[in-house]
Design a protein around this motif. Structure first.
Motif, PDB file in Angstrom:
ATOM      1  N   HIS A  52     -58.942  39.975  49.419  1.00 25.06           N
ATOM      2  CA  HIS A  52     -58.668  39.793  47.990  1.00 25.06           C
ATOM      3  C   HIS A  52     -57.724  38.621  47.726  1.00 25.06           C
ATOM      4  O   HIS A  52     -57.962  37.833  46.800  1.00 25.06           O
ATOM      5  CB  HIS A  52     -58.123  41.093  47.392  1.00 25.06           C
ATOM      6  N   PRO A  53     -56.623  38.453  48.528  1.00 22.99           N
ATOM      7  CA  PRO A  53     -55.808  37.239  48.327  1.00 22.99           C
ATOM      8  C   PRO A  53     -56.614  35.959  48.544  1.00 22.99           C
ATOM      9  O   PRO A  53     -56.419  34.963  47.817  1.00 22.99           O
ATOM     10  CB  PRO A  53     -54.697  37.392  49.370  1.00 22.99           C
ATOM     11  N   PHE A  54     -57.510  35.962  49.517  1.00 28.57           N
ATOM     12  CA  PHE A  54     -58.335  34.770  49.764  1.00 28.57           C
ATOM     13  C   PHE A  54     -59.221  34.481  48.561  1.00 28.57           C
ATOM     14  O   PHE A  54     -59.334  33.327  48.120  1.00 28.57           O
ATOM     15  CB  PHE A  54     -59.190  34.981  51.018  1.00 28.57           C
ATOM     16  N   GLU A  55     -59.864  35.503  48.003  1.00 22.42           N
ATOM     17  CA  GLU A  55     -60.719  35.309  46.830  1.00 22.42           C
ATOM     18  C   GLU A  55     -59.910  34.725  45.668  1.00 22.42           C
ATOM     19  O   GLU A  55     -60.372  33.802  44.974  1.00 22.42           O
ATOM     20  CB  GLU A  55     -61.349  36.635  46.411  1.00 22.42           C
ATOM     21  N   SER A  56     -58.684  35.239  45.490  1.00 23.77           N
ATOM     22  CA  SER A  56     -57.861  34.782  44.371  1.00 23.77           C
ATOM     23  C   SER A  56     -57.394  33.344  44.567  1.00 23.77           C
ATOM     24  O   SER A  56     -57.496  32.505  43.657  1.00 23.77           O
ATOM     25  CB  SER A  56     -56.659  35.715  44.204  1.00 23.77           C
ATOM     26  N   ILE A  57     -56.843  33.050  45.755  1.00 19.43           N
ATOM     27  CA  ILE A  57     -56.321  31.704  46.015  1.00 19.43           C
ATOM     28  C   ILE A  57     -57.445  30.666  46.021  1.00 19.43           C
ATOM     29  O   ILE A  57     -57.324  29.588  45.423  1.00 19.43           O
ATOM     30  CB  ILE A  57     -55.554  31.682  47.345  1.00 19.43           C
ATOM     31  N   ALA A  58     -58.552  30.979  46.690  1.00 22.81           N
ATOM     32  CA  ALA A  58     -59.683  30.045  46.725  1.00 22.81           C
ATOM     33  C   ALA A  58     -60.250  29.816  45.331  1.00 22.81           C
ATOM     34  O   ALA A  58     -60.649  28.698  44.977  1.00 22.81           O
ATOM     35  CB  ALA A  58     -60.769  30.581  47.658  1.00 22.81           C
ATOM     36  N   GLY A  59     -60.267  30.856  44.515  1.00 24.32           N
ATOM     37  CA  GLY A  59     -60.760  30.706  43.147  1.00 24.32           C
ATOM     38  C   GLY A  59     -59.901  29.775  42.320  1.00 24.32           C
ATOM     39  O   GLY A  59     -60.405  28.946  41.560  1.00 24.32           O
ATOM     40  N   ARG A  60     -58.538  29.905  42.473  1.00 32.61           N
ATOM     41  CA  ARG A  60     -57.646  29.019  41.714  1.00 32.61           C
ATOM     42  C   ARG A  60     -57.765  27.564  42.175  1.00 32.61           C
ATOM     43  O   ARG A  60     -57.731  26.637  41.364  1.00 32.61           O
ATOM     44  CB  ARG A  60     -56.203  29.500  41.855  1.00 32.61           C
ATOM     45  N   LEU A  61     -57.891  27.363  43.479  1.00 31.66           N
ATOM     46  CA  LEU A  61     -57.985  25.993  44.000  1.00 31.66           C
ATOM     47  C   LEU A  61     -59.290  25.306  43.608  1.00 31.66           C
ATOM     48  O   LEU A  61     -59.317  24.088  43.413  1.00 31.66           O
ATOM     49  CB  LEU A  61     -57.837  26.009  45.525  1.00 31.66           C
ATOM     50  N   THR A  62     -60.350  26.055  43.506  1.00 33.96           N
ATOM     51  CA  THR A  62     -61.674  25.469  43.203  1.00 33.96           C
ATOM     52  C   THR A  62     -62.066  25.601  41.742  1.00 33.96           C
ATOM     53  O   THR A  62     -63.089  25.040  41.329  1.00 33.96           O
ATOM     54  CB  THR A  62     -62.758  26.139  44.063  1.00 33.96           C
ATOM     55  N   THR A 147     -68.371  19.167  42.820  1.00 32.27           N
ATOM     56  CA  THR A 147     -67.036  18.593  42.642  1.00 32.27           C
ATOM     57  C   THR A 147     -66.206  19.612  41.869  1.00 32.27           C
ATOM     58  O   THR A 147     -66.529  19.933  40.726  1.00 32.27           O
ATOM     59  CB  THR A 147     -67.104  17.260  41.878  1.00 32.27           C
ATOM     60  N   PHE A 148     -65.119  20.124  42.491  1.00 29.35           N
ATOM     61  CA  PHE A 148     -64.447  21.292  41.958  1.00 29.35           C
ATOM     62  C   PHE A 148     -63.436  20.989  40.865  1.00 29.35           C
ATOM     63  O   PHE A 148     -62.741  21.871  40.407  1.00 29.35           O
ATOM     64  CB  PHE A 148     -63.752  22.061  43.091  1.00 29.35           C
ATOM     65  N   SER A 149     -63.307  19.750  40.439  1.00 30.38           N
ATOM     66  CA  SER A 149     -62.434  19.405  39.320  1.00 30.38           C
ATOM     67  C   SER A 149     -63.169  18.436  38.415  1.00 30.38           C
ATOM     68  O   SER A 149     -63.566  17.355  38.844  1.00 30.38           O
ATOM     69  CB  SER A 149     -61.133  18.766  39.810  1.00 30.38           C
ATOM     70  N   ALA A 150     -63.333  18.860  37.163  1.00 28.25           N
ATOM     71  CA  ALA A 150     -64.045  18.000  36.212  1.00 28.25           C
ATOM     72  C   ALA A 150     -63.298  16.696  35.961  1.00 28.25           C
ATOM     73  O   ALA A 150     -63.893  15.675  35.629  1.00 28.25           O
ATOM     74  CB  ALA A 150     -64.259  18.747  34.899  1.00 28.25           C
ATOM     75  N   LYS A 151     -61.993  16.705  36.138  1.00 23.13           N
ATOM     76  CA  LYS A 151     -61.203  15.493  35.901  1.00 23.13           C
ATOM     77  C   LYS A 151     -61.514  14.408  36.924  1.00 23.13           C
ATOM     78  O   LYS A 151     -61.324  13.230  36.671  1.00 23.13           O
ATOM     79  CB  LYS A 151     -59.712  15.833  35.953  1.00 23.13           C
ATOM     80  N   LYS A 152     -61.960  14.784  38.092  1.00 22.26           N
ATOM     81  CA  LYS A 152     -62.230  13.813  39.146  1.00 22.26           C
ATOM     82  C   LYS A 152     -63.621  13.202  39.027  1.00 22.26           C
ATOM     83  O   LYS A 152     -63.950  12.272  39.734  1.00 22.26           O
ATOM     84  CB  LYS A 152     -62.085  14.479  40.515  1.00 22.26           C
TER      85      LYS A 152
END
Length: 705
Positions: A52-62, A147-152
């Motif tokens: 669950h921590p992995f799902e949360s952290i990976a979700g925020r980063l991506t 691409t995981f950030s629209a700004k990039k």
């Protein structure tokens, strides 16, 4: 006593340093103990409690939703990070057409820890089962799903280095709304050992470009180098609409084709069907085979070093396709030899039908009547308004049995439905033709303008294809055709056209045989035939063959040719509407001539099947009168019916050479001519001559003589 304080001062820093060292050692031992404890806990538990921590952290980063529906493992084993996930899913952005960017039944991997810190991801081992990847662009190409950030913005797809891999059941979906491409691909299973895959990796699949289905097969010829971020030797083949396109090249990364030279080859039955896939319309061709170098630079696709064949013609040059707000094509092409059959599509004919059955059958195939030549193939109005184009095309020689054409120079511009061919120049029989043609599809129906200019051209060379030898013929012809009509086919635009056509014959000479046949001066022709002096030239003083066109019907205005012996005049005309021809041409002698037919030659039939009728009713009447005189009087009296007293009025060449209308023509003595008509033809209300109208017109024409 005096030195004791100095000794104490020296001892204190040494004690302090020793204290810091002891503290550092204790801290290091503590950190190692903690790390060892963490490592031990993770190793014993396999890190399953971190799901669950992995799902949360990976979700925020991506900026995505990451879920794992089955087993999860994340720990050091012993020095590599072991990552195991079952039923893993990474979501797509909200704008995407499918919910997930990536799903897999199982991932079992070993990752080099330092590669995560320095950005060079390295999998020492990867097992992927039933992975599914969804790659999609936004319509404006500013973002994509991977691409995981629209700004990039939308960055190229990057793959990690993989030492040992086992990949089974992987599928890839690619969608590009701008290019209107959707592809569903399957990756061949991969099993590698010691960073060596050992054979080519294949990709196969199918998809749709715009509305055209296609199939795709590709191979990565250097998978070992690719796995180690080396050279990516790639070949691919696409089949669509009866066309085969091959692409090969070396990519800097497996997914990066930007500014990379790629060798391309396209072949098939019809080049127009290939370009139609991307919404570009050109005249159809026969079998083609073209090679070029392709470089993609953003929305621009450049094809250079193009070379190949279509039908029995060759083609070379370059083409640039810009896939911007509007699709735009720019090309510079050169052809050494263009077969006349391969040129047939430019006026709407199917070249295969022309080659096998002739122009009349090709015209009928466009929807024209069985006896018509003008094509009824409609302009692709909707498609022409969707893309723009510019073309510069030079052609050295056109292979033709009839008319020798060379040095073609064509400039084409298509701008939002307005097609302009200006200038279109070519050399014909040592003369030059220059034209400006405009097909404007924006008004309904299309507005079409023809302006064709013929510079002075030798008659002998021009007519050589019809059996007329050049020797003895020094005459030339020049002319201009100016017509404007409305319609979405060549036939309709000419059937509604208004304008004028004029061809001028300056002073020159023509074979006696040809001149006498045209004039039906039977006595002179037979005499010279027996004397074997058929190539003695006849002098042309001046001549004009002109027509006024109203509503698609062309009327002689005038036909007037002045030779050293005769004055040739013509009446009647032809119709672009039904392609009927109804004309009569007569020669009057300037001096006495025996056995002159002294009657018009009838030009009848249609464009597809023209006919010559030298036996008019007037000539038959003369023959009847002669026979009667011979019976009741003497045979010599019968000859008198065929005597031309030679009273033809010579033409003033000024109005003739200026291309003036019939009402401006004069005799050599300045009197208005009464024998050249006024530029009208008998016609019904719709411009089509009925049989009775044609008969009345012929009777009226013959009555003048």
């Amino acid at each position: 006593m005096d030195h004791a304080p100095a000794a104490d001062t020296t001892a204190r820093p040494t004690a302090l340093r020793a204290g810091w060292r002891r503290r550092a050692v204790r801290i290091a031992i503590g950190l190692l103990t903690v790390i060892a404890a963490i490592w031990l806990v993770l190793f014993i538990t396999k890190g399953r409690f971190l799901r669950h921590p992995f799902e949360s952290i990976a979700g925020r980063l991506t900026h995505r939703t990451v879920t794992i529906g089955g087993d999860f493992q994340l720990y050091f084993a012993p020095w590599r990070i072991k990552f195991v996930a079952e039923k893993i899913a990474i979501s797509n952005p909200d704008w995407a057409s499918r919910p997930n960017l990536f799903t897999a039944d199982r991932i079992d991997s070993r990752i080099a820890p330092l590669s995560l810190l320095f950005g060079k991801r390295r999998f020492t081992r990867l097992e992927l089962t039933n992975g599914a990847v969804d790659l999609e662009w936004t319509p404006d190409h500013r973002a994509n799903t991977w691409t995981f950030s629209a700004k990039k913005g939308g960055r190229p797809l990057e793959f990690p280095r993989i030492d040992v891999a086992t990949v089974t059941g992987t599928t890839i979906r690619y969608r590009d709304p701008r290019m209107r491409v959707i592809a569903d691909l399957a990756l061949d299973d991969i099993r590698s050992r010691d960073a060596r895959i050992g054979h080519a990796v294949g990709v196969r699949g199918k998809g749709v470009i715009r509305t055209t289905p296609f199939t795709l097969t590709a191979q990565l010829l250097s998978p070992d180098a690719t796995a180690n971020r080396g050279r990516n030797e790639l070949i691919a083949r696409m089949r669509a609409a009866g066309n085969v396109v091959d692409v090969a090249g070396t990519l800097p990364s497996i997914s990066d084709v930007e500014k990379v030279p790629l060798t391309t080859r396209a072949r098939g039955r019809d080049l127009s069907s290939l370009l139609d896939i991307i919404g570009v319309v050109i005249p159809r061709t026969r079998t083609y085979d073209l090679r070029a170098q392709l470089v993609k630079d953003g929305d621009v696709y450049r094809f250079t070093r193009m070379k190949g064949t279509f039908g029995d013609s060759d083609l070379a040059g370059k083409l640039t396709v810009t896939n911007g707000e509007r699709l735009h094509l720019d090309s510079e092409l050169a052809t050494d030899k263009l077969d006349i059959i391969d040129a047939a599509p430019f006026i709407g004919y199917n070249p295969d039908i022309v080659a096998s059955k002739g122009a009349q059958a090709a015209a009928a195939a466009t929807g024209a009547g069985a006896q018509r030549l003008l094509p009824d193939a409609a302009l692709p109005v909707a498609t022409m308004q969707r893309f723009d184009a510019g073309l510069k095309w030079t052609i050295r020689t056109v292979r033709s049995r009839r008319v020798p054409i060379s040095n073609v120079d064509l400039t084409l511009a298509l701008d939002r439905g307005k097609l302009t061919l200006s200038p279109l120049r070519f050399a014909m029989a040592r003369g030059d033709v220059a034209s400006d043609l405009v097909f404007d599809t924006r008004p309904r129906p299309s507005r079409v303008t023809y302006d064709i200019r013929l510079s002075p051209t030798p008659l002998g060379r021009l007519l050589a294809g019809w059996g007329v030898a050049e020797a003895g013929t020094t005459g030339t012809v020049k002319g201009r055709v100016q017509l404007q009509g409305r319609g979405d086919t060549i036939h309709d635009s000419l059937a509604s056209a208004n304008g004028r056509m004029a061809f001028i014959l300056p002073a020159g000479s023509l074979w006696t045989r040809n001149a006498q046949l045209a004039e039906l001066d039977i006595g002179t022709f037979v005499q010279k035939m027996f004397e074997e002096r058929l190539k003695e030239p006849v002098r042309i003083n001046c001549g004009l063959v002109a027509f006024t066109v109203r509503g698609g019907v062309a009327a002689a205005d005038p036909i007037l040719i002045d030779t050293s012996k005769n004055v040739i005049i013509g009446r009647g005309g032809f119709s672009f509407r039904n392609e009927a021809i109804d004309m009569a041409i007569r020669a009057d002698a300037k001096k006495f001539s025996l056995f002159s037919g002294q009657s018009p030659i009838g030009l009848t039939g249609s464009f597809a099947q023209p006919g010559i009728d030298p036996i008019s009713g007037d000539l038959l009447a003369r023959a009847g009168a002669g026979l009667g005189l011979a019976v009741v009087a003497t045979p010599l009296a019968g000859v008198l019916a065929f005597v031309d007293v030679g009273d033809a009025k010579a033409a003033a060449c000024g109005p003739v050479l200026s291309g003036a209308r019939a009402n401006a023509q004069r005799t050599s003595k300045g009197a208005p001519r009464q024998d050249v008509g006024n530029g009208t033809t008998a016609k019904s209300k719709d411009g089509r001559q009925t049989q009775s109208e044609a008969k009345a017109q012929r009777k009226k024409f013959l009555g003048i003589f």
